[in-house]
Enzyme design. Structure first.
Site, mmCIF file in Angstrom:
data_model
loop_
_atom_site.group_PDB
_atom_site.id
_atom_site.type_symbol
_atom_site.label_atom_id
_atom_site.label_comp_id
_atom_site.label_asym_id
_atom_site.label_seq_id
_atom_site.Cartn_x
_atom_site.Cartn_y
_atom_site.Cartn_z
ATOM 1 C CD GLU A 41 -54.173 27.192 -21.335
ATOM 2 O OE1 GLU A 41 -54.189 26.207 -22.097
ATOM 3 O OE2 GLU A 41 -54.139 27.083 -20.093
ATOM 4 C CD GLU A 66 -62.916 27.285 -20.314
ATOM 5 O OE1 GLU A 66 -63.970 27.242 -20.984
ATOM 6 O OE2 GLU A 66 -61.804 26.940 -20.763
ATOM 7 C CG ASP A 93 -67.205 35.817 -24.648
ATOM 8 O OD1 ASP A 93 -66.273 35.706 -25.471
ATOM 9 O OD2 ASP A 93 -68.408 35.739 -24.962
ATOM 10 C CG ASP A 115 -65.155 24.970 -30.978
ATOM 11 O OD1 ASP A 115 -65.077 24.502 -32.145
ATOM 12 O OD2 ASP A 115 -66.183 24.910 -30.294
ATOM 13 C CE LYS A 119 -72.191 22.971 -39.532
ATOM 14 N NZ LYS A 119 -73.606 22.962 -39.083
ATOM 15 C CG ASP A 151 -56.556 17.743 -33.015
ATOM 16 O OD1 ASP A 151 -57.054 18.786 -32.522
ATOM 17 O OD2 ASP A 151 -57.248 16.801 -33.413
ATOM 18 C CB THR A 188 -53.416 20.289 -23.360
ATOM 19 O OG1 THR A 188 -53.891 19.721 -24.593
ATOM 20 C CG2 THR A 188 -52.579 21.527 -23.658
ATOM 21 C CD GLU A 189 -56.092 18.642 -19.238
ATOM 22 O OE1 GLU A 189 -55.984 18.966 -18.047
ATOM 23 O OE2 GLU A 189 -56.018 19.476 -20.175
ATOM 24 C CE1 TYR A 190 -60.955 18.222 -25.171
ATOM 25 C CE2 TYR A 190 -60.066 20.282 -24.300
ATOM 26 C CZ TYR A 190 -61.129 19.414 -24.481
ATOM 27 O OH TYR A 190 -62.367 19.729 -23.977
#
Length: 208
Positions: A41, A66, A93, A115, A119, A151, A188-190
């Site tokens: 993940e 992460e 990264d 994320d 832009k 989302d 997930t939490e989000y």
């Protein structure tokens, strides 16, 4: 999340669970007690998704990636509490995946609520940009799946176009995951947060 000056030392003290200095670069299989299929993940969030997956599927090795050491602390705490032999973490990264993994050694990739970098000038930072897709194709075995949830409608549309232009094959496209939620879905939490706010959840499963 607030910066924790002690974060790096804390993660190093849990070296049995998390690789903070790329000690397993090029030899990730040695990080696990058993050699099994490897699912990763990229961007763990707080860790609910990958810890739940690992608990459900002891016959698969899971690696959470992460970049934020402060976030990683929360994942380590969850993983440590569960004592799962098939779960490991790495502070890394995503731009350096090809340096860390060998060719074709990963069996599946999960991208959850990445994320969106809204832009246009930041498009190359999106984890479904062609630059990242090139990296995924290199480290994944043939016909392996990339599973993506968001989302964000803009990121979803961008990802569809990016994957299509890259020549990927879509196995599943779901425009509202929670309308008839698949049994295998792990929130997930989000996902819980955005869904409670009335956001639709989009889901793509695609292979190279």
């Amino acid at each position: 999340m607030r910066n924790k000056p002690w974060a790096f030392d804390y993660l190093k003290s849990n070296a049995h669970l998390v690789d903070v200095e790329e000690n397993y670069k090029g030899r990730i299989k040695e990080f696990f007690p058993k050699e099994q299929d490897l699912h990763i993940e990229i961007g763990t969030g707080m860790g609910t998704f990958i810890t739940s997956l690992a608990a459900r599927n002891p016959n698969i090795n899971y690696l959470g990636i992460e970049i934020d050491k402060n976030v990683m602390i929360r994942v380590v705490e969850k993983a440590e509490a569960l004592k799962l032999d098939n779960l490991r973490l790495v502070l890394l990264d995503a731009n350096h995946l090809n340096d860390y993994f060998q060719v074709s050694e990963v069996d599946k990739i999960y991208l959850n609520f990445s994320d969106p970098w809204p832009k246009n000038r930041h498009a190359k930072r999106r984890l479904t940009h062609s630059t990242f897709l090139t990296s995924y194709k290199s480290i994944l075995r043939e016909d392996a799946i990339v599973e993506f949830k968001t989302d964000n409608r803009g990121l979803f549309e961008f990802s569809l176009m990016s994957m299509n232009e890259f020549g990927m094959t879509f196995q599943n496209i779901n425009l509202d995951v929670h309308a008839e939620e698949p049994e295998e879905n792990i929130r997930t939490e989000y996902e819980e947060k955005f869904s409670s706010q009335g956001h639709k959840i989009y889901w793509i499963q695609a292979s190279f």
